[in-house]
Each structure stands twice: as structure tokens, then as C-alpha cells.
Scaffold this motif. Structure first.
Motif, PDB file in Angstrom:
ATOM      1  N   LEU B  12      34.458  -0.824  10.373  1.00  0.00           N
ATOM      2  CA  LEU B  12      34.664  -0.111   9.110  1.00  0.00           C
ATOM      3  C   LEU B  12      36.114   0.373   9.007  1.00  0.00           C
ATOM      4  CD1 LEU B  12      31.450   2.130   9.480  1.00  0.00           C
ATOM      5  CD2 LEU B  12      31.664   0.135   7.983  1.00  0.00           C
ATOM      6  N   PRO B  13      37.042  -0.548   8.761  1.00  0.00           N
ATOM      7  CA  PRO B  13      38.435  -0.100   8.694  1.00  0.00           C
ATOM      8  C   PRO B  13      38.627   0.848   7.512  1.00  0.00           C
ATOM      9  CG  PRO B  13      38.248  -2.397   8.006  1.00  0.00           C
ATOM     10  CD  PRO B  13      36.884  -1.983   8.487  1.00  0.00           C
ATOM     11  N   ARG B  14      39.253   1.989   7.761  1.00  0.00           N
ATOM     12  CA  ARG B  14      39.366   2.994   6.695  1.00  0.00           C
ATOM     13  C   ARG B  14      40.561   2.758   5.788  1.00  0.00           C
ATOM     14  NH1 ARG B  14      36.007   8.004   7.530  1.00  0.00           N
ATOM     15  NH2 ARG B  14      35.830   8.215   9.784  1.00  0.00           N
ATOM     16  N   ASP B  15      41.534   1.994   6.289  1.00  0.00           N
ATOM     17  CA  ASP B  15      42.801   1.958   5.564  1.00  0.00           C
ATOM     18  C   ASP B  15      43.116   0.592   4.974  1.00  0.00           C
ATOM     19  OD1 ASP B  15      43.100   4.635   6.182  1.00  0.00           O
ATOM     20  OD2 ASP B  15      44.097   4.197   8.082  1.00  0.00           O
ATOM     21  N   VAL B  16      42.076  -0.142   4.565  1.00  0.00           N
ATOM     22  CA  VAL B  16      42.338  -1.425   3.918  1.00  0.00           C
ATOM     23  C   VAL B  16      43.011  -1.177   2.573  1.00  0.00           C
ATOM     24  CG1 VAL B  16      40.496  -2.698   5.076  1.00  0.00           C
ATOM     25  CG2 VAL B  16      40.000  -1.454   2.953  1.00  0.00           C
ATOM     26  N   VAL B  17      43.769  -2.171   2.119  1.00  0.00           N
ATOM     27  CA  VAL B  17      44.602  -1.989   0.922  1.00  0.00           C
ATOM     28  C   VAL B  17      43.760  -1.592  -0.295  1.00  0.00           C
ATOM     29  CG1 VAL B  17      44.596  -4.450   0.284  1.00  0.00           C
ATOM     30  CG2 VAL B  17      46.551  -2.981  -0.349  1.00  0.00           C
ATOM     31  N   ASN B  19      41.609   0.500  -0.610  1.00  0.00           N
ATOM     32  CA  ASN B  19      41.360   1.945  -0.709  1.00  0.00           C
ATOM     33  C   ASN B  19      42.546   2.718  -1.279  1.00  0.00           C
ATOM     34  OD1 ASN B  19      38.942   1.357   0.462  1.00  0.00           O
ATOM     35  ND2 ASN B  19      39.456   2.156   2.492  1.00  0.00           N
ATOM     36  N   PHE B  20      43.658   2.013  -1.575  1.00  0.00           N
ATOM     37  CA  PHE B  20      44.872   2.725  -1.977  1.00  0.00           C
ATOM     38  C   PHE B  20      45.147   2.658  -3.484  1.00  0.00           C
ATOM     39  CE2 PHE B  20      45.238   2.581   2.545  1.00  0.00           C
ATOM     40  CZ  PHE B  20      46.018   3.672   2.906  1.00  0.00           C
ATOM     41  N   HIS B  21      44.126   2.336  -4.246  1.00  0.00           N
ATOM     42  CA  HIS B  21      44.218   2.415  -5.709  1.00  0.00           C
ATOM     43  C   HIS B  21      45.396   1.606  -6.263  1.00  0.00           C
ATOM     44  CE1 HIS B  21      41.301   5.582  -5.105  1.00  0.00           C
ATOM     45  NE2 HIS B  21      42.164   6.215  -4.330  1.00  0.00           N
ATOM     46  N   PHE B  25      50.705   0.579   1.465  1.00  0.00           N
ATOM     47  CA  PHE B  25      51.180   1.618   2.378  1.00  0.00           C
ATOM     48  C   PHE B  25      52.446   1.076   3.038  1.00  0.00           C
ATOM     49  CE2 PHE B  25      51.177   3.519   6.634  1.00  0.00           C
ATOM     50  CZ  PHE B  25      50.778   4.843   6.431  1.00  0.00           C
ATOM     51  N   HIS B 100      51.022  -4.628   2.784  1.00  0.00           N
ATOM     52  CA  HIS B 100      50.334  -3.391   3.155  1.00  0.00           C
ATOM     53  C   HIS B 100      50.617  -3.062   4.619  1.00  0.00           C
ATOM     54  CE1 HIS B 100      47.415  -0.249   2.967  1.00  0.00           C
ATOM     55  NE2 HIS B 100      46.543  -0.835   3.758  1.00  0.00           N
ATOM     56  N   LYS B 101      51.081  -1.839   4.843  1.00  0.00           N
ATOM     57  CA  LYS B 101      51.425  -1.328   6.177  1.00  0.00           C
ATOM     58  C   LYS B 101      52.647  -2.018   6.784  1.00  0.00           C
ATOM     59  CE  LYS B 101      46.808  -0.017   7.680  1.00  0.00           C
ATOM     60  NZ  LYS B 101      46.049   0.051   8.913  1.00  0.00           N
TER      61      LYS B 101
END
Lengths: 504, 119, 329
Positions: B12-17, B19-21, B25, B100-101
Motif C-alpha cells: 500500500l504505497p502512500r505516496d503514489v503520484v 495522491n498528489f492531486h 513531488f 514524481h519524486k
């Protein structure tokens, strides 16, 4: 009446279990095997200490009676007025926000191990530690309750622990241990933290309290010490037990020791900054503590464990290289981001800088004093520097990426490490943090990273004001010590005290 | 290596793209300028021009550093995700290959930080 | 240096922590309140447990009971660690006196042979029952939600270990430190027909997943039968025959159960009053475990009291307790 040795007697007092026959072992003890640790015989467990409940109640009850008597008298006499300086109190804030909730997690975690270990000896030792950890949680809350009445930065510690950015460092550390299996848990908490690293936490806080006139915390610390010595013997016994039970356990235990000493070391970097910068009077520097408690004592321990095939983690040279820099780097991070923290930071005064310079002759004057002096210059112009942006934090330890390539000879260059997993990038502060991630990526991709959560809109909004509201960090909790309500009150109290003394 | 667990362990990756509206990142780091105590992170629209990143985003992070105003942008050495790179100021972050990232680092030869030691 | 300043000159900024202020207003709190409320983490957990990956580390969904506020589960005794240990420590003095008295007065030798034998075969095996209860309350502490209930469960687990240790001491005292008495007790627990229904029930409880159901099974139903049977009915019977030894050596356990019931009943009452679904669940669990416990207690009641029907009489007392706590019985 036949004679019975204490050891025999204790054996009968605790070997109370049975081999279930109506339900299968694997259903009664579902967590006993999935980590791959092989136990041939739980009867080989050597009780690390022999204390019946009866003795425990009496002994602990007596300790509590004394502790609470001192706590009461400290409060009645406004003991906080005897502190060396109100800056000191920030160490206690960090303790209540960052450490007390971990004591609580340890309580719940050891209750799990008491239930899940099929051996009664191990169960009883874990059960007592679970009780002790609850003790530490509650006595800390009670001890610091008095401070909460007179200083900011204590009042909402449980919410802060769940939400505020720097507290995700200790929280994620313990969440990691608590979500692991029972054997890994006991290596992480019982061995790595309680046995190897505990003095690095205990000495700065408790000796720090003694050096700074905080008799209440000193009393708590000494009262907790006999509990801690039980916890240390349990941690060591648990590791030796695993190593002696089966040779296949050795590489698993080694991997956990590697992981958890590093995880603990990174958490302790917050303590390093506290120790070197927050304590007005310091019993010893972080570097000195590291040399005594890790390099010397830890070194001897690993020599002792060599016969089991256990070696010192191979990243020890990184820690050795970092010891001249760690506290300064972390203080810099905290100084940058104090606008969103529930404690104060400050530029140390000249006396403190001279102390730092004496303790860190190779690095402080060269790399860190000029930075502090520049910050002081800005402050004197009324432009105290607070970062307006959010840091990149390490996916594993969750500390802002302010650690440098010091082990590679480049102390002023941030260390960047990264890896890809399932098509996404992940960033780390160091090789060991990356290695920890790569062993269990499924776990670490789920980390709740505060900057990312703020950007995703999960922390009350996008502005600092929104986030502080969500954190419930109130005016007075954050920003520099200079000009804080804590400082104003302190000066007022001390002024009153001086005036009164003069009148007498 | 994978995690040992009882039953399947969900990834369950929390920081997938997603999720950034709509943002990605992006990490910005200025090498050897440790007054800014770590690299900084930003949620940015991928169609933002790189020039805007330099003029509008970077000053929020690096502006307080006394050397920020002295940078000679013609001599800045950039890396993107560890590789040397020459950004096109007109093009978007996405068209510059920034994802992303991603980590963008700048090195400013001749500017050695406060006291000349990388602060 | 003695600093002498009147309290009015050093005014507190606040009286207590924010989470307590939000509940009760800004006033001084008791030690119990500060030690218990909101201490457990509630949100933003970092990783899923490897031992239960479909749940969060602390997760209210480990029981079907639902609560608006898990800190309603207060302890009428207001035990935090210090109050708990000080209370239990004090109780040990009278326990010690009782053990000394029994030794000094030669009560072991004076005991009727059949009562002595009965204690060894039918009370000493309760060491293992208490151990099972200890495991179950550690489980409630581990999997439960909210410090109010989980901390009290951990104290309860400690009490159970203490009970088992007193039974052990009693067996050693009765036999002049002969460990064979403990082995025999273990043998009875494992193989004696009268004990098997209870052991089976205990093992079944060890695999119950819902921790609140486990609470009902262990701390209400099983204990509600077993403790009165041995530490009230049997004790009274022996005392009436002139053998006060059992009463004296298990006085702590008997007193403890009277104290513990108040806590356990309160938890049921609070959960049942919360909503009708809780009440229905609890009533169902109680009915199920009550009936099983009665069946398990019957052969033991037959063996120690000569009247298996006494199990039903004890259950009737327990039913009354649960009715009072708000369950449909």
C-alpha cells in the motif's frame, strides 16, 4: 520440609502452562513460527531474573510510594524554579512527546509477546516488562504534569506524537518494531534498544536532569533504573536463547541486529542534539557518550557474541565518522524547522559554544560555529531564520535528509541515496536506511511521511497556519526560545525570587 | 527480500503520484550549502516551466542564504536523479524529464558557502 | 537554596493536558485520569502488522463491539500502575501472615486427609486455569483498544499470575516442598475426566479472535463459575468441617475476585449501554459461554461438592450480575 533452591522454586512458580490438545499449537500460538526462528526446546530458556508477582508488587509498590511522595513535594515547592535555566525544559518536552508514547507502545508490545511466546519463562519476563513499561508511561506523564502547568510544549503530547513531523521519527521506529513478529520485536526493543543503546538515552536525560537541578526527573530516572536492569537482562537472554536454539537463527538475528541498531542510532540522533544543545549544563557530549556506551561497551558485547557467529554491524565506521557531526547536523535541522515544532531552539550562547568547541575540536569551530554565528547575526537584525519550506525526509528513519557524506570524506555534502520499487522512487539518508527498506519494501512504502501527507492535503491544509492548527501547536509552543512565553515567565519568576531574597 | 507475514501482506504505497492531486513531488537540493539543513520538497504541477521553478520556487527554499543572489546561472551544474543535466528554462518540468519524486540538485562552483566551508 | 514564594505569585498557565481539558475543562485531574485517557496512539500508523496485515497496529475493529469513546471503559478502582502496585503490595502482608499462621499452628498436619487430597487433586490444577486466564488477559491487553480497558486487563493478567503462584505455594506447603504434587496437579489438568471439559473450554477460549468476546468468555463466564465454586463454595464447605487452611491460603484470591467482579461487570455495563447492537452481541456471547462454562463446571462441582447441580446455582448468581449489567439473560 524439603529444601528447595530459589531457582527450583521459581521454576515451579512460573512453569504453569501446558501443551494444548483440544486446539492445535499453531492456533493457540499463531505468531510463534512465521519469522523463521527455530526453537527446539523452550525449556532451555534461562530465566533472566527471578521475581514472583508477590515480590514484584511489594517491591514496585514501595518504589511508587517514594516516587510519588517526591513528585508531590516537587510540585508543592515549585521545584521547577530550581532549574539551571528554562531552556533545559525543552529536553523534557522532547521526552514527553517522543519517548513516553514509546514506553506505552513497549507496554502493549510486551503484552503481545507475553501471550505469544509458547515458553512460560519468556512469557513471564515479557509480562513483567509490559507492566514496567506502563509504569514508565504513567510516571512520566505524572512527573511532567507539573511542568505542563508552567511551561508550553507539553500540553498535547499524544496528539503531537500521532501528527507532528519530527515525532514520526520515534513513532515510526516503534511502529516498525510493534508490527514485526515477536522475535524481531524482542531483538529490536529488548536487545538493540534496551541492552545496547539504552545508556545513550538514559544518561543524557537523567544525568542531564541532575546537572540542571531537575530533582523530579532524577528521582524518576533512578526509580526506573532497577526496572531497566531487568529489561536489559531479558534482551540479552532472548538473543542468546535464539542463537543457542538453532544455527539457522544466527543470520536472521544478525540481520535484525543490523537493522535495529541502525534504527535506534538514527532515533538517538534527536537525543544527541538535545544532549549537546538543549542542556544548559551537560554531563557529557554525544561523542563521549557514543565512545563509552557504544564503541567500548558495545564493542565488548560483540566480542562476547562472536562465539555465536554474531558480528558488529558493518556500518559501525559510518557511526564513528558521524559522531563529530551528528548533534550539530540535527540541531541545524531542528533550528531550521522550529516554526512547526512544539519546542524551542536557539543559538547557543558563547559559553555553550566554547563547550562545544572543546568537545568537538575537529569540527565545531570549522563547520558549525560559523553557521550559528550567521544565524545569530540574522536574529540580531530581527530576521531569525525559519525555513519556509518542507524538507525531504528519509523513507526509513524519517529524519530530514541533513546527514552528510562524512564517512566518504565530504562532511558538508548531503548524502543522497535512492532506489526504485514498483516503479516509484524512494529516498534515503544513508546506505543502512536504504538496505533496511530493500529488505522489506512492502512495509516501508506504507510509511506515513509528514511532508508528503501535508502535500496530499491530509494535515489540515497547505499553509503553515493550517498545519499548526491541525497539529494543535499553539503560540508559545513553537519558535525560538528568545521572546517565548517560557522565557518571559522564567525571567519574571527569577526576578521575583531575587527581589524576595533581597527583601529578606 | 520480502517481508514475512501471517497471510498476504498488502502493498500500500502512500505516496503514489495519484495522491498528489495532479502535482508531482519534486526535491531541490543545493550542494554544499548546509545553512539550508536538508534538501527541500515541493508539490508542483508537471507543466510548470523550469524557469518558474528557478525563479519562484527555489527562492522560497534557498533565498535566505547569503549567496543565493550571487549565483551565476550560466555556470550552475545541474543533476537530475543523479545524472548531469541541462535544463531548458522554457520547457515544462515534465518535458525536462522531471518525474514524481525526482531530485534536482544544483552545484554552484565558486560559491563555497558561509566561511568557505560549505555552510 | 530554598526558594520561598507564595503560590499566588507563581501562577500555572494551565491545569492539565489538552486531551483532558477537551473532555473535562481546564482543571486539575486525578492521577488516574492523566495516566489513562488517550494514551494509546490513534492515527497515522506507519506500517501494517506482519502478524495481522489486514488491520492497523491499534484497530477498534478487532472486536465487533463498537464505541463512540473507548475511554468510557473506566475502572471503578481507578487503578493506574502506582495505585495498583501499592494496593497489591499492601495485600501481601496479610497473605504472608496467613501462610505463617498455617505453618506455625501446624494446620497442614491437622487437616483431614480427604480434604488435603481434594485440594491437591482439585484445587492445585487451577494453577493452569489461572495461567490460561493470564494468557487471555495479556491477549486482551495486546489486541484491545483504548488504555482504559487494556491497562486494567494487564493488571488483571498480573493478578492471575499471582493467583497461580499462590496455588503453587499452597501445594508446596501442603506437601513439604514436594514437586510431585505439582506434577500430579498437571496430570489431573491434562487427563482427569472431571477437568477435561474445563481445559477444553479454556483452550477454545485461547483461539477466540474477538477480544471482547474473549473478555466475556474468560472474565465473566468461566471465572463466574470457577472462582465461586472453588474459592467460595468449596472453601466454605471445608471451613465448616474445621479445615480453614484453604480459606486462609486463598484469601487473597477470594478477595481479589470480589474486587475484580466490580471492574469486569462495569465493562459489560458500559459496552451494553452504548448501543443495542453491543447489547445483543454481549447477550449472545454471554449465553454461549455461560452454558459452556456451566457444563464444564458440573463434573468439578460433582467432584468437590458432591453436587453437580451446584454449577447451575452459581450460574444463577452470575446471571443476576449480568442482568444488572444490562444484558438479556
Amino acid at each position: 520440609m524439603a529444601r528447595m533452591t530459589l531457582k527450583e522454586r521459581y521454576h515451579h512458580m512460573t512453569r504453569l502452562g501446558w501443551q494444548p490438545t483440544y486446539q492445535p499449537m499453531e492456533k493457540v500460538y499463531p505468531q510463534a513460527t512465521y519469522e523463521g526462528i527455530k526453537v527446539r526446546n523452550w525449556d532451555d530458556w534461562e530465566d533472566p531474573f527471578r521475581m514472583t508477582m508477590e515480590a514484584y508488587w511489594k517491591y514496585q509498590g514501595e518504589k511508587e510510594r517514594k516516587l510519588y511522595a517526591i513528585m508531590d513535594s516537587f510540585a508543592q515547592n515549585n521545584g521547577h524554579l530550581n532549574l539551571s535555566d528554562a531552556r533545559y525544559v525543552n529536553a523534557l518536552k522532547l521526552f514527553l512527546q517522543g519517548v513516553t508514547p514509546l514506553e506505552y507502545q513497549a507496554h502493549r508490545g510486551f503484552a503481545r509477546q507475553a501471550r505469544q511466546f509458547p515458553g512460560e519463562g519468556a512469557s513471564v519476563a515479557c509480562h513483567m516488562q509490559s507492566l514496567d513499561e506502563l509504569r514508565h508511561t504513567q510516571t512520566q506523564i505524572h512527573t511532567l504534569s507539573h511542568y505542563n502547568k508552567y511551561f508550553d510544549g507539553f500540553h498535547d503530547f499524544t496528539r503531537w506524537h500521532d501528527r507532528v513531523w519530527y515525532l514520526s521519527v520515534p513513532k515510526s521506529f516503534f511502529d516498525d518494531a510493534s508490527t514485526a513478529g515477536p522475535f524481531e520485536f524482542i531483538v529490536s526493543v529488548g536487545f538493540s534498544f534496551e541492552f545496547v543503546l539504552t545508556n545513550l538515552l538514559f544518561v543524557p536525560f537523567m544525568s542531564g536532569a541532575a546537572y540542571n537541578g531537575d530533582m523530579s526527573t532524577v528521582t524518576f530516572g533512578f526509580s526506573a533504573q532497577s526496572d531497566e536492569s531487568r529489561h536489559m537482562t531479558l534482551g540479552l537472554q532472548a538473543v542468546k536463547f535464539m542463537l543457542e536454539q538453532h544455527e539457522d537463527n544466527v543470520p536472521i538475528v544478525q540481520q535484525w541486529i543490523d537493522k535495529w541498531l541502525w534504527r535506534g542510532y538514527r532515533v538517538l540522533s534527536l537525543v544527541a542534539a538535545m544532549q549537546d544543545y538543549m542542556l544548559p549544563e551537560s554531563p557529557m557530549s554525544w561523542k563521549e557518550a557514543w565512545e563509552i556506551y557504544f564503541e567500548e561497551n558495545g564493542g565488548a558485547l560483540f566480542q562476547d557474541l562472536e562465539r555465536y557467529g554474531i558480528r558488529m554491524p558493518d556500518y559501525a565506521p559510518i557511526c564513528a565518522a558521524e559522531k563529530d557531526h551528528l548533534s550539530h547536523q540535527v540541531w541545524g535541522i531542528l533550528y531550521n524547522h522550529t516554526a512547526a515544532a512544539a519546542f524551542h531552539t536557539w543559538v547557543p550562547d558563547e559559553r555553550k559554544m566554547d563547550w562545544l568547541s572543546a568537545k568537538y575540536p575537529d569540527t565545531f569551530d570549522k563547520y558549525y560555529r560559523p553557521r550559528l554565528e550567521y544565524w545569530r547575526e540574522l536574529e540580531q537584525k530581527g530576521e531569525r531564520y525559519y525555513s519556509q519550506t518542507l524538507p525531504l525526509i528519509c523513507q526509513t528513519c524519517q529524519i530530514p535528509m541533513g546527514f552528510t557524506e562524512v564517512a566518504n570524506g565530504d562532511p558538508m555534502q548531503v548524502a543522497y541515496r535512492s532506489t526504485e520499487y514498483n516503479g516509484d522512487r524512494y529516498h534515503f539518508c544513508s546506505d543502512p536506511c536504504q538496505a533496511i527498506f530493500e529488505r522489506e519494501p512492502e512495509k516501508f512504502v506504507h510509511a506515513w511521511l509528514p511532508p508528503q501527507q501535508i502535500f496530499q492535503g491530509n494535515c489540515g491544509g497547505a499553509s503553515l497556519e493550517d498545519v499548526l492548527k491541525w497539529y494543535n501547536i499553539q503560540p508559545g509552543d513553537n519558535l525560538d526560545y528568545a521572546g517565548s512565553p517560557d522565557e518571559q515567565r522564567w525571567l519574571e519568576w527569577k526576578g521575583l525570587a531575587a527581589a524576595r531574597e533581597a527583601a529578606e | 527480500m520480502t517481508v514475512n507475514s501471517i497471510g498476504e501482506y498488502p502493498v500500500l504505497p502512500r505516496d503514489v503520484v495519484d495522491n498528489f492531486h495532479g502535482n508531482i513531488f519534486v526535491v531541490l537540493g543545493w550542494d554544499k550549502h548546509m545553512m539550508i539543513s536538508s534538501p527541500m520538497a515541493f508539490p508542483l504541477p508537471p507543466d510548470m516551466p523550469f524557469g518558474a521553478l528557478v525563479q519562484e520556487v527555489m527562492p522560497a527554499a534557498f533565498g535566505p542564504h547569503p549567496e543565493w543572489g550571487e549565483i551565476d546561472w550560466a555556470t550552475v551544474e545541474w543533476t537530475l536523479d543523479g545524472e548531469p543535466f541541462t535544463p531548458d528554462m522554457e520547457k515544462s518540468l515534465a518535458d525536462n524529464g522531471i518525474g514524481h519524486k525526482s531530485v534536482i540538485r544544483l552545484r554552484t562552483p565558486g560559491l563555497d558557502g558561509i566561511a568557505g566551508v560549505g555552510i | 537554596m530554598q526558594i520561598d514564594i507564595k503560590a499566588r505569585e507563581i501562577k500555572p498557565v494551565r491545569q492539565t493536558y489538552t486531551h483532558l481539558k477537551e473532555r473535562f475543562g481546564d482543571k486539575p485531574m486525578s492521577r488516574y485520569q492523566e495516566a489513562i485517557y488517550d494514551v494509546q496512539a490513534r492515527e497515522n500508523f506507519h506500517y501494517r502488522p506482519t502478524w495481522e496485515p489486514d488491520r492497523e497496529l491499534f484497530d477498534p475493529a478487532r472486536t465487533r463491539i463498537t464505541m463512540g469513546d473507548w475511554y468510557k471503559f473506566l475502572d471503578p478502582r481507578q487503578y493506574y500502575y502506582g495505585a495498583y502496585c501499592i494496593t497489591r503490595g499492601r495485600q501481601q502482608d496479610s497473605v504472608e501472615q496467613n501462610f505463617r499462621f498455617v505453618e506455625k499452628r501446624g494446620l497442614v498436619a491437622a487437616m483431614r486427609d480427604e480434604n488435603r487430597a481434594l485440594v491437591l487433586t482439585h484445587v492445585v490444577p487451577l494453577r493452569h486455569y489461572e495461567w490460561g486466564a493470564y494468557l487471555n488477559n495479556n491477549q486482551i491487553c495486546h489486541r484491545g483498544y483504548g488504555t482504559a480497558l487494556t491497562a486494567a486487563a494487564q493488571f488483571h493478567a498480573a493478578d492471575r499470575l499471582g493467583n497461580a503462584q499462590y496455588l503453587t505455594r499452597m501445594a508446596l506447603l501442603l506437601t513439604g516442598n514436594d514437586p510431585a504434587a505439582l506434577e500430579a496437579g498437571h496430570g489431573a489438568w491434562m487427563d482427569n475426566d472431571a477437568w477435561q471439559p474445563l481445559r477444553r473450554l479454556m483452550e477454545d477460549s485461547l483461539v477466540v479472535e474477538d477480544w471482547f468476546e474473549l473478555f466475556v468468555a474468560q472474565n465473566i463466564a468461566m471465572d463466574g463459575l470457577v472462582h465461586p465454586l472453588f474459592f467460595d463454595r468449596l472453601e466454605k464447605k471445608m471451613t465448616s468441617q474445621g479445615d480453614a487452611l484453604l480459606a486462609m491460603l486463598t484469601e487473597f484470591t477470594a478477595e481479589w475476585f470480589a474486587e475484580e467482579k466490580r471492574w469486569a461487570d462495569r465493562q459489560i455495563q458500559v459496552a451494553a449501554a452504548e448501543n443495542p447492537e453491543n447489547k445483543a452481541l454481549l447477550s449472545g456471547w454471554y449465553g454461549k459461554w455461560r452454558d459452556l462454562a456451566v457444563e464444564a463446571a458440573k463434573p468439578l462441582a460433582g467432584a468437590v461438592l458432591g453436587d453437580a447441580g451446584e454449577a447451575e446455582a452459581i450460574a444463577a448468581d452470575m446471571d443476576a450480575r449480568m442482568r444488572k449489567a444490562g444484558l438479556e439473560v
